[in-house]
Write an enzyme that holds these catalytic residues in place. Structure first.
Site, PDB file in Angstrom:
ATOM      1  N   GLU A  81      46.451  45.553  47.208  1.00  0.00           N
ATOM      2  CA  GLU A  81      45.445  45.586  46.150  1.00  0.00           C
ATOM      3  C   GLU A  81      45.802  44.693  44.961  1.00  0.00           C
ATOM      4  O   GLU A  81      45.082  44.660  43.977  1.00  0.00           O
ATOM      5  CB  GLU A  81      45.236  47.029  45.686  1.00  0.00           C
ATOM      6  CG  GLU A  81      44.674  47.910  46.794  1.00  0.00           C
ATOM      7  CD  GLU A  81      44.493  49.355  46.371  1.00  0.00           C
ATOM      8  OE1 GLU A  81      44.788  49.705  45.209  1.00  0.00           O
ATOM      9  OE2 GLU A  81      44.049  50.153  47.221  1.00  0.00           O
TER      10      GLU A  81
ATOM     11  N   ASN B 143      45.579  65.673  48.303  1.00  0.00           N
ATOM     12  CA  ASN B 143      44.401  64.876  48.623  1.00  0.00           C
ATOM     13  C   ASN B 143      44.284  64.680  50.137  1.00  0.00           C
ATOM     14  O   ASN B 143      45.134  64.044  50.742  1.00  0.00           O
ATOM     15  CB  ASN B 143      44.523  63.532  47.902  1.00  0.00           C
ATOM     16  CG  ASN B 143      43.480  62.531  48.311  1.00  0.00           C
ATOM     17  OD1 ASN B 143      42.469  62.861  48.913  1.00  0.00           O
ATOM     18  ND2 ASN B 143      43.732  61.283  47.961  1.00  0.00           N
TER      19      ASN B 143
ATOM     20  N   CYS C  41      45.009  58.080  45.802  1.00  0.00           N
ATOM     21  CA  CYS C  41      46.156  58.736  45.191  1.00  0.00           C
ATOM     22  C   CYS C  41      47.363  57.802  45.106  1.00  0.00           C
ATOM     23  O   CYS C  41      48.247  58.004  44.268  1.00  0.00           O
ATOM     24  CB  CYS C  41      46.504  60.010  45.945  1.00  0.00           C
ATOM     25  SG  CYS C  41      46.715  59.809  47.717  1.00  0.00           S
ATOM     26  N   HIS C  42      47.384  56.761  45.921  1.00  0.00           N
ATOM     27  CA  HIS C  42      48.492  55.796  45.878  1.00  0.00           C
ATOM     28  C   HIS C  42      48.502  54.987  44.586  1.00  0.00           C
ATOM     29  O   HIS C  42      49.503  54.373  44.262  1.00  0.00           O
ATOM     30  CB  HIS C  42      48.442  54.869  47.097  1.00  0.00           C
ATOM     31  CG  HIS C  42      47.203  54.034  47.170  1.00  0.00           C
ATOM     32  ND1 HIS C  42      46.004  54.523  47.654  1.00  0.00           N
ATOM     33  CD2 HIS C  42      46.978  52.737  46.821  1.00  0.00           C
ATOM     34  CE1 HIS C  42      45.099  53.569  47.606  1.00  0.00           C
ATOM     35  NE2 HIS C  42      45.657  52.477  47.105  1.00  0.00           N
TER      36      HIS C  42
ATOM     37  N   TYR D 125      50.590  59.699  36.089  1.00  0.00           N
ATOM     38  CA  TYR D 125      50.178  61.091  36.234  1.00  0.00           C
ATOM     39  C   TYR D 125      49.726  61.645  34.884  1.00  0.00           C
ATOM     40  O   TYR D 125      48.721  62.350  34.803  1.00  0.00           O
ATOM     41  CB  TYR D 125      51.317  61.946  36.810  1.00  0.00           C
ATOM     42  CG  TYR D 125      51.633  61.626  38.245  1.00  0.00           C
ATOM     43  CD1 TYR D 125      50.927  62.226  39.277  1.00  0.00           C
ATOM     44  CD2 TYR D 125      52.627  60.710  38.578  1.00  0.00           C
ATOM     45  CE1 TYR D 125      51.208  61.931  40.599  1.00  0.00           C
ATOM     46  CE2 TYR D 125      52.914  60.404  39.896  1.00  0.00           C
ATOM     47  CZ  TYR D 125      52.203  61.013  40.905  1.00  0.00           C
ATOM     48  OH  TYR D 125      52.474  60.711  42.217  1.00  0.00           O
TER      49      TYR D 125
END
Length: 181
Positions: free
Chosen positions: A171, A136, A144-145, A113
């Site tokens: 990912e 979001n 946002c993850h 963040y």
């Protein structure tokens, strides 16, 4: 793809089974993604849609094959499949700035963040960045993850921390925010 002032007349709501729950995909008449969420958050998403698109009728149906297909490919393991999905979001200028910056975090990478706040030139706005991240409306496409705590912890994800962990692992990111070898 930031917000525009045009308001859709019709929003199509599609339901997509995924390994981590049924996803809700909402597109406008042009096939642009306007919202994404999970069925366990459907009442909140419908409230959000009514507030941000008050004149739009929400109809159940199929989103365009290009959008649905991109999500299907993503959940089958193509971590970059959602990069081509067009989106528009309704938010404040600050939120839009944060959401655009989120799109600069590549699949397989994470950012804190604090790092995201610095990236937008507002290093002291960590909490505001966190709030914008949590607001979001097109999660996963606007990733946002991929935002984690400074210590590498998997903090804050509206769709649940187990889903965040799963998305990051899909990912190639291990718990703790590290890229899998």
């Amino acid at each position: 793809m930031p917000s525009s002032n045009s308001q859709p007349e019709t929003l199509t709501l599609d339901r997509l089974p995924t390994p981590i729950g049924v996803a809700l995909l909402v597109t406008d008449e042009a096939g642009v993604l306007r919202a994404f969420n999970w069925t366990d958050y459907e009442p909140a998403m419908r409230t959000w849609l009514a507030r941000h698109y008050p004149k739009a009728q929400v109809v159940e149906g199929r989103v365009p094959p290009s959008v649905r297909g991109a999500f299907e490919a993503y959940f089958r393991g193509d971590a970059r499949a959602l990069e081509s999905v067009p989106w528009k979001a309704s938010g404040t200028p600050f939120q839009l700035q944060v959401w655009e910056a989120l799109c600069s975090i590549p699949a397989g990478e994470t950012l804190s963040y604090a790092g995201l706040a610095s990236r937008i030139g507002r290093p002291t706005a960590v909490r505001a960045v966190g709030h914008a991240n949590g607001a979001n409306p097109v999660a996963v496409v606007v990733p946002c993850h991929r935002v984690i705590g400074t210590d590498g912890s998997l903090t804050g994800y509206g769709g649940s921390l187990p889903r965040k962990r799963w998305l990051l692992e899909l990912e190639g990111v291990q718990a703790g925010g590290q890229r899998a070898a």
